[in-house]
Design a protein around this motif. Structure first.
Motif, PDB file in Angstrom:
ATOM      1  N   SER A 191      73.592 -12.217 -28.344  1.00  0.00           N
ATOM      2  CA  SER A 191      73.482 -11.803 -26.946  1.00  0.00           C
ATOM      3  C   SER A 191      74.798 -11.904 -26.192  1.00  0.00           C
ATOM      4  O   SER A 191      74.973 -11.264 -25.164  1.00  0.00           O
ATOM      5  N   SER A 192      75.751 -12.687 -26.694  1.00  0.00           N
ATOM      6  CA  SER A 192      77.065 -12.834 -26.061  1.00  0.00           C
ATOM      7  C   SER A 192      78.081 -11.834 -26.597  1.00  0.00           C
ATOM      8  O   SER A 192      79.227 -11.813 -26.155  1.00  0.00           O
ATOM      9  N   GLY A 193      77.675 -11.027 -27.586  1.00  0.00           N
ATOM     10  CA  GLY A 193      78.582 -10.059 -28.181  1.00  0.00           C
ATOM     11  C   GLY A 193      79.392 -10.594 -29.340  1.00  0.00           C
ATOM     12  O   GLY A 193      80.254  -9.909 -29.864  1.00  0.00           O
ATOM     13  N   ASP A 194      79.118 -11.857 -29.735  1.00  0.00           N
ATOM     14  CA  ASP A 194      79.839 -12.460 -30.863  1.00  0.00           C
ATOM     15  C   ASP A 194      79.253 -11.963 -32.178  1.00  0.00           C
ATOM     16  O   ASP A 194      78.048 -11.703 -32.280  1.00  0.00           O
ATOM     17  N   ASP A 195      80.107 -11.840 -33.196  1.00  0.00           N
ATOM     18  CA  ASP A 195      79.606 -11.522 -34.531  1.00  0.00           C
ATOM     19  C   ASP A 195      78.775 -12.688 -35.039  1.00  0.00           C
ATOM     20  O   ASP A 195      79.171 -13.842 -34.924  1.00  0.00           O
ATOM     21  N   VAL A 196      77.615 -12.366 -35.597  1.00  0.00           N
ATOM     22  CA  VAL A 196      76.702 -13.398 -36.080  1.00  0.00           C
ATOM     23  C   VAL A 196      76.950 -13.654 -37.559  1.00  0.00           C
ATOM     24  O   VAL A 196      77.054 -12.721 -38.354  1.00  0.00           O
ATOM     25  N   LYS A 197      77.039 -14.902 -37.912  1.00  0.00           N
ATOM     26  CA  LYS A 197      77.210 -15.289 -39.315  1.00  0.00           C
ATOM     27  C   LYS A 197      75.843 -15.464 -39.956  1.00  0.00           C
ATOM     28  O   LYS A 197      74.842 -15.673 -39.277  1.00  0.00           O
ATOM     29  N   LYS A 198      75.814 -15.389 -41.274  1.00  0.00           N
ATOM     30  CA  LYS A 198      74.560 -15.555 -42.006  1.00  0.00           C
ATOM     31  C   LYS A 198      73.893 -16.891 -41.672  1.00  0.00           C
ATOM     32  O   LYS A 198      72.679 -16.958 -41.495  1.00  0.00           O
ATOM     33  N   LEU A 199      74.695 -17.949 -41.594  1.00  0.00           N
ATOM     34  CA  LEU A 199      74.132 -19.267 -41.269  1.00  0.00           C
ATOM     35  C   LEU A 199      73.560 -19.305 -39.856  1.00  0.00           C
ATOM     36  O   LEU A 199      72.548 -19.966 -39.620  1.00  0.00           O
ATOM     37  N   ASP A 200      74.193 -18.582 -38.910  1.00  0.00           N
ATOM     38  CA  ASP A 200      73.659 -18.492 -37.547  1.00  0.00           C
ATOM     39  C   ASP A 200      72.270 -17.860 -37.564  1.00  0.00           C
ATOM     40  O   ASP A 200      71.336 -18.359 -36.923  1.00  0.00           O
ATOM     41  N   LEU A 201      72.162 -16.771 -38.265  1.00  0.00           N
ATOM     42  CA  LEU A 201      70.910 -16.025 -38.326  1.00  0.00           C
ATOM     43  C   LEU A 201      69.794 -16.863 -38.953  1.00  0.00           C
ATOM     44  O   LEU A 201      68.687 -16.960 -38.400  1.00  0.00           O
ATOM     45  N   LEU A 202      70.087 -17.487 -40.083  1.00  0.00           N
ATOM     46  CA  LEU A 202      69.101 -18.327 -40.757  1.00  0.00           C
ATOM     47  C   LEU A 202      68.702 -19.511 -39.877  1.00  0.00           C
ATOM     48  O   LEU A 202      67.513 -19.815 -39.722  1.00  0.00           O
ATOM     49  N   SER A 203      69.675 -20.161 -39.262  1.00  0.00           N
ATOM     50  CA  SER A 203      69.402 -21.315 -38.398  1.00  0.00           C
ATOM     51  C   SER A 203      68.537 -20.923 -37.218  1.00  0.00           C
ATOM     52  O   SER A 203      67.616 -21.654 -36.834  1.00  0.00           O
ATOM     53  N   ASP A 204      68.820 -19.778 -36.637  1.00  0.00           N
ATOM     54  CA  ASP A 204      68.041 -19.290 -35.501  1.00  0.00           C
ATOM     55  C   ASP A 204      66.590 -19.038 -35.905  1.00  0.00           C
ATOM     56  O   ASP A 204      65.660 -19.453 -35.215  1.00  0.00           O
ATOM     57  N   GLU A 205      66.397 -18.368 -37.024  1.00  0.00           N
ATOM     58  CA  GLU A 205      65.039 -18.068 -37.492  1.00  0.00           C
ATOM     59  C   GLU A 205      64.252 -19.345 -37.769  1.00  0.00           C
ATOM     60  O   GLU A 205      63.079 -19.439 -37.403  1.00  0.00           O
ATOM     61  N   VAL A 206      64.893 -20.313 -38.397  1.00  0.00           N
ATOM     62  CA  VAL A 206      64.217 -21.574 -38.724  1.00  0.00           C
ATOM     63  C   VAL A 206      63.834 -22.328 -37.456  1.00  0.00           C
ATOM     64  O   VAL A 206      62.701 -22.801 -37.314  1.00  0.00           O
ATOM     65  N   MET A 207      64.776 -22.438 -36.521  1.00  0.00           N
ATOM     66  CA  MET A 207      64.495 -23.193 -35.302  1.00  0.00           C
ATOM     67  C   MET A 207      63.398 -22.518 -34.479  1.00  0.00           C
ATOM     68  O   MET A 207      62.479 -23.179 -34.001  1.00  0.00           O
ATOM     69  N   ILE A 208      63.455 -21.215 -34.348  1.00  0.00           N
ATOM     70  CA  ILE A 208      62.417 -20.491 -33.608  1.00  0.00           C
ATOM     71  C   ILE A 208      61.060 -20.694 -34.271  1.00  0.00           C
ATOM     72  O   ILE A 208      60.068 -20.978 -33.597  1.00  0.00           O
ATOM     73  N   ASP A 209      61.010 -20.564 -35.574  1.00  0.00           N
ATOM     74  CA  ASP A 209      59.748 -20.725 -36.303  1.00  0.00           C
ATOM     75  C   ASP A 209      59.167 -22.126 -36.105  1.00  0.00           C
ATOM     76  O   ASP A 209      57.979 -22.273 -35.796  1.00  0.00           O
ATOM     77  N   CYS A 210      59.986 -23.150 -36.268  1.00  0.00           N
ATOM     78  CA  CYS A 210      59.511 -24.532 -36.099  1.00  0.00           C
ATOM     79  C   CYS A 210      59.023 -24.793 -34.680  1.00  0.00           C
ATOM     80  O   CYS A 210      57.978 -25.417 -34.474  1.00  0.00           O
ATOM     81  N   LEU A 211      59.780 -24.320 -33.691  1.00  0.00           N
ATOM     82  CA  LEU A 211      59.411 -24.571 -32.300  1.00  0.00           C
ATOM     83  C   LEU A 211      58.175 -23.787 -31.882  1.00  0.00           C
ATOM     84  O   LEU A 211      57.316 -24.310 -31.160  1.00  0.00           O
ATOM     85  N   LYS A 212      58.048 -22.532 -32.346  1.00  0.00           N
ATOM     86  CA  LYS A 212      56.860 -21.747 -32.017  1.00  0.00           C
ATOM     87  C   LYS A 212      55.600 -22.376 -32.598  1.00  0.00           C
ATOM     88  O   LYS A 212      54.558 -22.398 -31.957  1.00  0.00           O
ATOM     89  N   LYS A 213      55.713 -22.899 -33.806  1.00  0.00           N
ATOM     90  CA  LYS A 213      54.548 -23.475 -34.474  1.00  0.00           C
ATOM     91  C   LYS A 213      54.223 -24.897 -34.018  1.00  0.00           C
ATOM     92  O   LYS A 213      53.168 -25.428 -34.354  1.00  0.00           O
ATOM     93  N   SER A 214      55.112 -25.507 -33.252  1.00  0.00           N
ATOM     94  CA  SER A 214      54.903 -26.900 -32.846  1.00  0.00           C
ATOM     95  C   SER A 214      53.768 -27.067 -31.847  1.00  0.00           C
ATOM     96  O   SER A 214      53.152 -28.131 -31.771  1.00  0.00           O
ATOM     97  N   GLY A 215      53.503 -26.055 -31.058  1.00  0.00           N
ATOM     98  CA  GLY A 215      52.484 -26.172 -30.025  1.00  0.00           C
ATOM     99  C   GLY A 215      52.978 -26.898 -28.788  1.00  0.00           C
ATOM    100  O   GLY A 215      52.200 -27.199 -27.889  1.00  0.00           O
ATOM    101  N   ALA A 216      54.266 -27.183 -28.729  1.00  0.00           N
ATOM    102  CA  ALA A 216      54.832 -27.918 -27.592  1.00  0.00           C
ATOM    103  C   ALA A 216      55.640 -27.023 -26.662  1.00  0.00           C
ATOM    104  O   ALA A 216      55.929 -27.406 -25.541  1.00  0.00           O
ATOM    105  N   CYS A 217      55.996 -25.830 -27.113  1.00  0.00           N
ATOM    106  CA  CYS A 217      56.919 -24.982 -26.350  1.00  0.00           C
ATOM    107  C   CYS A 217      56.211 -23.767 -25.741  1.00  0.00           C
ATOM    108  O   CYS A 217      55.291 -23.209 -26.340  1.00  0.00           O
ATOM    109  N   ALA A 218      56.692 -23.365 -24.580  1.00  0.00           N
ATOM    110  CA  ALA A 218      56.179 -22.172 -23.916  1.00  0.00           C
ATOM    111  C   ALA A 218      57.194 -21.033 -23.965  1.00  0.00           C
ATOM    112  O   ALA A 218      56.827 -19.875 -24.097  1.00  0.00           O
TER     113      ALA A 218
END
Length: 132
Positions: free
Chosen positions: A68-95
């Motif tokens: 979203s900032s226009g920076d090139d995304v690295k593979k590790l960025d992409l994987l880390s983002d997907e993992v964190m989003i998945d864990c937080l969405k499934k936690s039942g604690a986040c809106a």
């Protein structure tokens, strides 16, 4: 809040320590916060493992996309983002989740929605990883 006892920090043979979960429950008795912190802990453990194995798992380099900032995304960025989003969405604690890697905020489905709004950059400083 009680002062932390630092006398046992360097005691590698000791088994008498307090976990993050027990500390939060003792000090705040907030179950939603404990669930959130456990989801964060799980995602961070996965991210640490991915960073350690990045070379043999072919996770170095660019993912051929921009954040979203226009920076090139690295593979590790992409994987880390997907993992964190998945864990937080499934936690039942986040809106609501706001990630540097996503163009728009992520609204958690009502069925699994909690009350916390979280803003994060799952792997800040990833541009330094390829140098190591």
């Amino acid at each position: 809040m009680a002062a932390m006892d630092t006398s046992k920090i360097d005691d590698v043979a000791g088994t008498d320590f307090e976990t993050l979960t027990s500390f939060v429950m003792k000090e705040h008795a907030n179950q939603e916060l404990v669930v959130f912190l456990n989801a964060m802990q799980t995602s961070l453990k996965f991210i640490v493992r991915a960073v350690r194995k990045a070379g043999i798992a072919d996770l170095y380099g660019l993912a051929n996309t921009q954040n979203s900032s226009g920076d090139d995304v690295k593979k590790l960025d992409l994987l880390s983002d997907e993992v964190m989003i998945d864990c937080l969405k499934k936690s039942g604690a986040c809106a609501l989740l706001v990630s540097e890697e996503q163009e728009e905020p992520i609204v958690v489905p009502e069925a699994t929605r909690g009350s916390l709004c979280v803003a994060f950059d799952p792997l800040d400083g990833s541009s330094n990883i390829d140098c190591n």
